[in-house]
Design a protein around this motif. Structure first.
Motif, PDB file in Angstrom:
ATOM      1  N   PRO A   7       0.834  -1.218   0.000  1.00 17.60           N
ATOM      2  CA  PRO A   7       0.000   0.000   0.000  1.00 17.60           C
ATOM      3  C   PRO A   7       0.860   1.256   0.000  1.00 17.60           C
ATOM      4  O   PRO A   7       1.999   1.268   0.468  1.00 17.60           O
ATOM      5  CB  PRO A   7      -0.806  -0.130   1.300  1.00 17.60           C
ATOM      6  N   VAL A   8       0.265   2.285  -0.533  1.00 18.09           N
ATOM      7  CA  VAL A   8       0.997   3.550  -0.669  1.00 18.09           C
ATOM      8  C   VAL A   8       1.390   4.103   0.694  1.00 18.09           C
ATOM      9  O   VAL A   8       2.501   4.612   0.890  1.00 18.09           O
ATOM     10  CB  VAL A   8       0.145   4.575  -1.448  1.00 18.09           C
ATOM     11  N   GLY A   9       0.500   4.018   1.673  1.00 17.57           N
ATOM     12  CA  GLY A   9       0.812   4.531   2.998  1.00 17.57           C
ATOM     13  C   GLY A   9       2.003   3.830   3.628  1.00 17.57           C
ATOM     14  O   GLY A   9       2.866   4.463   4.243  1.00 17.57           O
ATOM     15  N   GLU A  10       2.067   2.516   3.469  1.00 16.43           N
ATOM     16  CA  GLU A  10       3.193   1.775   4.021  1.00 16.43           C
ATOM     17  C   GLU A  10       4.490   2.151   3.322  1.00 16.43           C
ATOM     18  O   GLU A  10       5.546   2.289   3.947  1.00 16.43           O
ATOM     19  CB  GLU A  10       2.934   0.264   3.886  1.00 16.43           C
ATOM     20  N   ARG A  11       4.447   2.336   2.003  1.00 16.69           N
ATOM     21  CA  ARG A  11       5.643   2.721   1.270  1.00 16.69           C
ATOM     22  C   ARG A  11       6.142   4.108   1.721  1.00 16.69           C
ATOM     23  O   ARG A  11       7.350   4.331   1.879  1.00 16.69           O
ATOM     24  CB  ARG A  11       5.354   2.733  -0.217  1.00 16.69           C
ATOM     25  N   PHE A  12       5.224   5.025   1.942  1.00 20.35           N
ATOM     26  CA  PHE A  12       5.622   6.375   2.362  1.00 20.35           C
ATOM     27  C   PHE A  12       6.248   6.350   3.744  1.00 20.35           C
ATOM     28  O   PHE A  12       7.267   6.990   3.997  1.00 20.35           O
ATOM     29  CB  PHE A  12       4.395   7.303   2.344  1.00 20.35           C
TER      30      PHE A  12
END
Length: 404
Positions: A7-12
């Motif tokens: 997920p994008v949030g985890e990557r950020f």
């Protein structure tokens, strides 16, 4: 959503943790403010490990991230916190230096050119010459009387030219005569010139009466001009003090800082300069046997001029600075030296025609230097904004402290 993609949030969050580990990014409590983390009071998302727990993205590199206080903490507090609370150097905002809007002057500098400075000199020369002529007339010294009357006419003619030239159109001088305003130095000065000019002219013309024929209308003029010239010469001498000093009042009545603050000294300086210049004419033109009144005028004028020039260079505080620096400072220093040399020569050259003539030249040159020095000093004070604002702040401070 494609399965197997992070997920994008985890990557950020992982990217931010790596930056913190490298020392490039300093994590702060901005995620709550910016809305990146959960709301206050809300628990962790379903299935997501708690923040800071082993295996969570926030825990990656958290052990290596430096502990940095928030940015809204003052720098001194940051250093104290970074030194374990032992304290540190306290930062202090430096004193603000004065400046104006884009460095531009606050006052508009006078637009007067060199012809107004020359007008200041020729007006004083005319006044001093009339006083010299009156002294020669009352003491029976014809050479002194003649030199004073002729010089007075030439000087007042030059004054009228310089004044009209500055006004731009001769009709403006005529328009100023339509109103007599006692509270305006310019209006009063215009009327002084109007009264003085014809009297000085008639006195000078009377000196040529002996050249006229003895018969007819010319003969009548030859007989009437000398007594009329005596009356006119005394009338011009009576107006001469006002002519010599009103220009000082005119300059002091402006908003130019170094002129306005020197209002007690400027009329005194101009009166002394007028006497010294008139004495210079007498020392140049009259023989030594008739130059006694000129020598006494030189001493009196030099005393007034030197006292006034010294006062404006020392009494005015910050506003004395323009009279000591630059063109004004050089001119006023030259004026003092020439005045002193002229007085010494006038007293020492009682029997030397050459020394008397050199002394008269020095006094005339001193008068020119003094008038131009006062003129340039005022213009310099109007161009620099500190001479306007700093004295105003000082006056406000004294008034608030009860010193005024």
């Amino acid at each position: 959503m494609t399965t197997g993609r992070i997920p994008v949030g985890e990557r950020f969050r992982g990217f931010r943790a790596r930056l913190a580990a490298d020392g490039v990014f300093r994590p702060q409590r901005s995620s709550v403010r910016l809305g990146h983390g959960p709301k206050v009071g809300a628990g962790p998302a379903d299935g997501a490990p708690p923040a800071g727990a082993p295996g969570s993205a926030d825990a990656v590199g958290a052990a290596d991230a430096p502990v940095v206080p928030p940015r809204d903490v003052p720098p001194a507090a940051r250093r104290r916190r970074g030194r374990g609370g032992r304290g540190g150097e306290e930062l202090r905002v430096p004193e603000a230096e004065f400046t104006s809007y884009y460095g531009r002057p606050i006052l508009k500098a006078p637009v007067w050119r060199w012809d107004i400075a020359a007008y200041l000199f020729t007006g004083g020369l005319a006044a001093g010459s009339s006083l010299l002529a009156a002294g020669g007339q009352l003491t029976g010294r014809p050479a002194l009387r003649r030199a004073g009357r002729v010089t007075a006419l030439g000087a007042v003619t030059a004054s009228a030219y310089f004044l009209v030239n500055d006004l731009g159109r001769p009709a403006r001088f005529h328009h100023m005569l339509r109103v007599a305003k006692p509270t305006s130095p310019m209006s009063v000065g215009t009327w002084i010139l109007t009264v003085y000019g014809p009297a000085a002219g008639l006195a000078a013309v009377a000196e040529g009466a002996r050249l006229l024929p003895e018969r007819g209308v010319s003969g009548l003029a030859r007989r009437l001009l000398p007594p009329a010239g005596r009356v006119a010469g005394l009338a011009a001498a009576a107006v001469a003090p006002a002519l010599a000093t009103y220009t000082g009042v005119l300059l002091a009545g402006t908003a130019v800082p170094s002129w306005h603050e020197a209002y007690p000294e400027l009329p005194t300086i101009f009166a002394g300069s007028a006497l010294a210049s008139g004495a210079g004419v007498g020392l140049l033109a009259a023989p030594c046997a008739q130059a006694g009144p000129a020598r006494r005028m030189a001493v009196a004028g030099a005393a007034l001029e030197l006292w006034g020039a010294h006062s404006v260079e020392t009494r005015l505080g910050l506003l004395s600075e323009p009279y000591r620096l630059g063109t004004a400072g050089r001119l006023l220093r030259a004026g003092r030296l020439l005045t002193a040399a002229g007085v010494v020569g006038a007293l020492a050259g009682r029997r030397s025609r050459v020394v008397s003539a050199l002394s008269g030249t020095a006094l005339l040159a001193a008068s020119v230097a003094t008038r131009f020095g006062i003129f340039h000093g005022g213009v310099a004070s109007a161009r620099d904004p500190k001479y306007t604002v700093l004295p105003q702040r000082e006056r406000i401070r004294r008034r608030e402290s009860g010193q005024v």
